[in-house]
Design a protein around this motif. Structure first.
Motif, PDB file in Angstrom:
ATOM      1  N   ARG A 260       0.839  -1.345   0.003  1.00 60.78           N
ATOM      2  CA  ARG A 260      -0.021  -0.022  -0.125  1.00 60.78           C
ATOM      3  C   ARG A 260       0.760   1.278   0.086  1.00 60.78           C
ATOM      4  N   SER A 261       0.298   2.236  -0.531  1.00 63.54           N
ATOM      5  CA  SER A 261       0.870   3.679  -0.578  1.00 63.54           C
ATOM      6  C   SER A 261       0.865   4.277   0.887  1.00 63.54           C
ATOM      7  N   PHE A 262       1.744   5.155   1.093  1.00 66.16           N
ATOM      8  CA  PHE A 262       1.628   5.983   2.499  1.00 66.16           C
ATOM      9  C   PHE A 262       0.841   7.055   1.993  1.00 66.16           C
ATOM     10  N   SER A 263      -0.210   7.524   2.676  1.00 67.11           N
ATOM     11  CA  SER A 263      -1.166   8.770   2.553  1.00 67.11           C
ATOM     12  C   SER A 263      -0.775  10.109   3.118  1.00 67.11           C
ATOM     13  N   HIS A 264      -0.789  10.043   4.467  1.00 68.65           N
ATOM     14  CA  HIS A 264      -0.343  11.333   5.199  1.00 68.65           C
ATOM     15  C   HIS A 264       0.115  10.893   6.468  1.00 68.65           C
ATOM     16  N   ILE A 265       0.640  12.022   7.260  1.00 71.14           N
ATOM     17  CA  ILE A 265       1.298  11.984   8.725  1.00 71.14           C
ATOM     18  C   ILE A 265       0.572  13.232   9.378  1.00 71.14           C
ATOM     19  N   GLY A 266       0.046  13.218  10.364  1.00 75.93           N
ATOM     20  CA  GLY A 266      -0.537  14.273  11.177  1.00 75.93           C
ATOM     21  C   GLY A 266       0.721  14.701  12.214  1.00 75.93           C
ATOM     22  N   LEU A 267       0.947  15.848  12.257  1.00 72.62           N
ATOM     23  CA  LEU A 267       1.759  16.621  13.432  1.00 72.62           C
ATOM     24  C   LEU A 267       1.102  17.549  14.179  1.00 72.62           C
ATOM     25  N   SER A 268       1.355  17.583  15.308  1.00 70.09           N
ATOM     26  CA  SER A 268       0.573  18.679  16.436  1.00 70.09           C
ATOM     27  C   SER A 268       1.637  19.532  16.361  1.00 70.09           C
ATOM     28  N   VAL A 269       1.450  20.830  16.259  1.00 66.00           N
ATOM     29  CA  VAL A 269       2.252  22.042  16.511  1.00 66.00           C
ATOM     30  C   VAL A 269       1.732  23.053  17.303  1.00 66.00           C
ATOM     31  N   PRO A 270       2.261  24.100  17.909  1.00 64.43           N
ATOM     32  CA  PRO A 270       1.558  24.916  18.602  1.00 64.43           C
ATOM     33  C   PRO A 270       1.340  26.479  17.960  1.00 64.43           C
ATOM     34  N   ASN A 271       1.904  26.560  16.804  1.00 61.95           N
ATOM     35  CA  ASN A 271       1.816  27.470  16.166  1.00 61.95           C
ATOM     36  C   ASN A 271       1.451  26.975  14.242  1.00 61.95           C
ATOM     37  N   LEU A 272       0.358  27.100  13.843  1.00 64.98           N
ATOM     38  CA  LEU A 272      -0.010  26.558  12.623  1.00 64.98           C
ATOM     39  C   LEU A 272       0.763  27.347  11.426  1.00 64.98           C
ATOM     40  N   GLU A 273       0.897  28.755  11.571  1.00 65.94           N
ATOM     41  CA  GLU A 273       1.266  29.561  10.523  1.00 65.94           C
ATOM     42  C   GLU A 273       2.735  29.396  10.539  1.00 65.94           C
ATOM     43  N   LYS A 274       3.448  29.370  11.675  1.00 73.33           N
ATOM     44  CA  LYS A 274       4.822  29.204  11.838  1.00 73.33           C
ATOM     45  C   LYS A 274       5.128  27.704  11.205  1.00 73.33           C
ATOM     46  N   ALA A 275       4.515  26.717  11.495  1.00 64.11           N
ATOM     47  CA  ALA A 275       4.778  25.402  10.847  1.00 64.11           C
ATOM     48  C   ALA A 275       4.558  25.406   9.688  1.00 64.11           C
ATOM     49  N   ILE A 276       3.708  25.988   8.830  1.00 64.37           N
ATOM     50  CA  ILE A 276       3.551  26.017   7.520  1.00 64.37           C
ATOM     51  C   ILE A 276       4.643  26.715   6.730  1.00 64.37           C
ATOM     52  N   GLU A 277       5.139  27.813   7.591  1.00 65.99           N
ATOM     53  CA  GLU A 277       6.295  28.652   6.864  1.00 65.99           C
ATOM     54  C   GLU A 277       7.449  27.708   6.943  1.00 65.99           C
ATOM     55  N   PHE A 278       7.683  26.938   8.215  1.00 65.59           N
ATOM     56  CA  PHE A 278       8.870  26.041   8.361  1.00 65.59           C
ATOM     57  C   PHE A 278       8.977  24.930   7.282  1.00 65.59           C
ATOM     58  N   TYR A 279       7.976  24.413   6.941  1.00 64.56           N
ATOM     59  CA  TYR A 279       7.972  23.084   6.035  1.00 64.56           C
ATOM     60  C   TYR A 279       7.892  23.773   4.626  1.00 64.56           C
ATOM     61  N   THR A 280       7.333  24.800   4.475  1.00 65.42           N
ATOM     62  CA  THR A 280       7.073  25.253   3.197  1.00 65.42           C
ATOM     63  C   THR A 280       8.416  25.951   2.653  1.00 65.42           C
ATOM     64  N   GLU A 281       9.047  26.403   3.286  1.00 65.79           N
ATOM     65  CA  GLU A 281      10.334  27.155   2.925  1.00 65.79           C
ATOM     66  C   GLU A 281      11.544  26.276   2.951  1.00 65.79           C
ATOM     67  N   LEU A 282      11.424  25.291   3.942  1.00 69.36           N
ATOM     68  CA  LEU A 282      12.600  24.442   4.336  1.00 69.36           C
ATOM     69  C   LEU A 282      12.421  23.235   3.126  1.00 69.36           C
ATOM     70  N   PHE A 283      11.439  22.667   2.915  1.00 69.25           N
ATOM     71  CA  PHE A 283      11.320  21.360   2.121  1.00 69.25           C
ATOM     72  C   PHE A 283      10.557  21.764   0.635  1.00 69.25           C
ATOM     73  N   GLY A 284      10.001  22.580   0.498  1.00 66.62           N
ATOM     74  CA  GLY A 284       9.412  23.194  -0.639  1.00 66.62           C
ATOM     75  C   GLY A 284       7.812  22.498  -0.704  1.00 66.62           C
ATOM     76  N   TRP A 285       7.349  22.031   0.487  1.00 65.28           N
ATOM     77  CA  TRP A 285       5.983  21.209   0.577  1.00 65.28           C
ATOM     78  C   TRP A 285       5.005  22.392   0.400  1.00 65.28           C
ATOM     79  N   TYR A 286       3.754  22.172  -0.107  1.00 67.29           N
ATOM     80  CA  TYR A 286       3.005  23.258  -0.456  1.00 67.29           C
ATOM     81  C   TYR A 286       1.644  23.188   0.068  1.00 67.29           C
ATOM     82  N   VAL A 287       1.021  24.070   0.321  1.00 70.25           N
ATOM     83  CA  VAL A 287      -0.519  24.177   1.026  1.00 70.25           C
ATOM     84  C   VAL A 287      -1.504  23.459   0.031  1.00 70.25           C
TER      85      VAL A 287
END
Length: 164
Positions: free
Chosen positions: A6-33
């Protein structure tokens, strides 16, 4: 009959600040919203009912956003009110997920970017099979305490015999 892989679908992460987490992962790894931050409430909407099935009745609201990796794996980011940081965010000896892994051939550069964005390096960069394969790995964590690993090569190449 054996099941197909089977393929892997997703992983869920708890973070204290959604905007900062989005910024971290999009700027560092190029992941997109793929779904902008939104509020979820413990109500009778379909999503409220589904979350009540998952979390039980003792929650009021949370915020959620969805990202995607280059290979179409989903990253579900949750921001819960009254978020608590664990005393030890790396209890690897306990049952449960204790890390996820990201692949990037320029591991040294990624580690420096993780640190520059408020994360930390948990160990020195190591060769996985010194003298046998030129593959490296390291454990780091994001600014919120989520531990992850970085590989220079794919999981299959790292562990398969003769595939290099």
């Amino acid at each position: 009959m054996y099941p197909y892989p089977r393929s892997f679908s997703h992983i869920g992460l708890s973070v204290p600040n959604l905007e900062k987490a989005i910024e971290f992962y999009t700027e560092l790894f190029g992941w997109y919203v793929i779904m902008e931050p939104s509020d979820v409430h413990n109500d009778d909407t379909p999503v409220g009912q589904m979350c009540r099935d998952v979390f039980g009745n003792d929650w009021e609201t949370f915020r959620i956003a969805h990202l995607s990796t280059g290979d179409k794996i989903g990253i579900e980011l949750f921001e819960f009110p009254h978020q608590e940081d664990p005393e030890n965010n790396f209890e690897y000896w306990k049952t449960g997920i204790f890390h996820f892994c990201i692949q990037d051939p320029n591991i040294e550069d990624v580690v420096e970017k993780v640190k520059a964005k408020g994360g930390k390096q948990r160990m020195p960069i190591r060769e996985y099979y010194p003298g046998e394969k030129p593959y490296k790995m390291v454990y780091v964590e994001d600014p919120f305490g989520n531990v992850f690993e970085i590989y220079t090569h794919s999981y299959e190449l790292t562990y398969s015999k003769g595939a290099y």
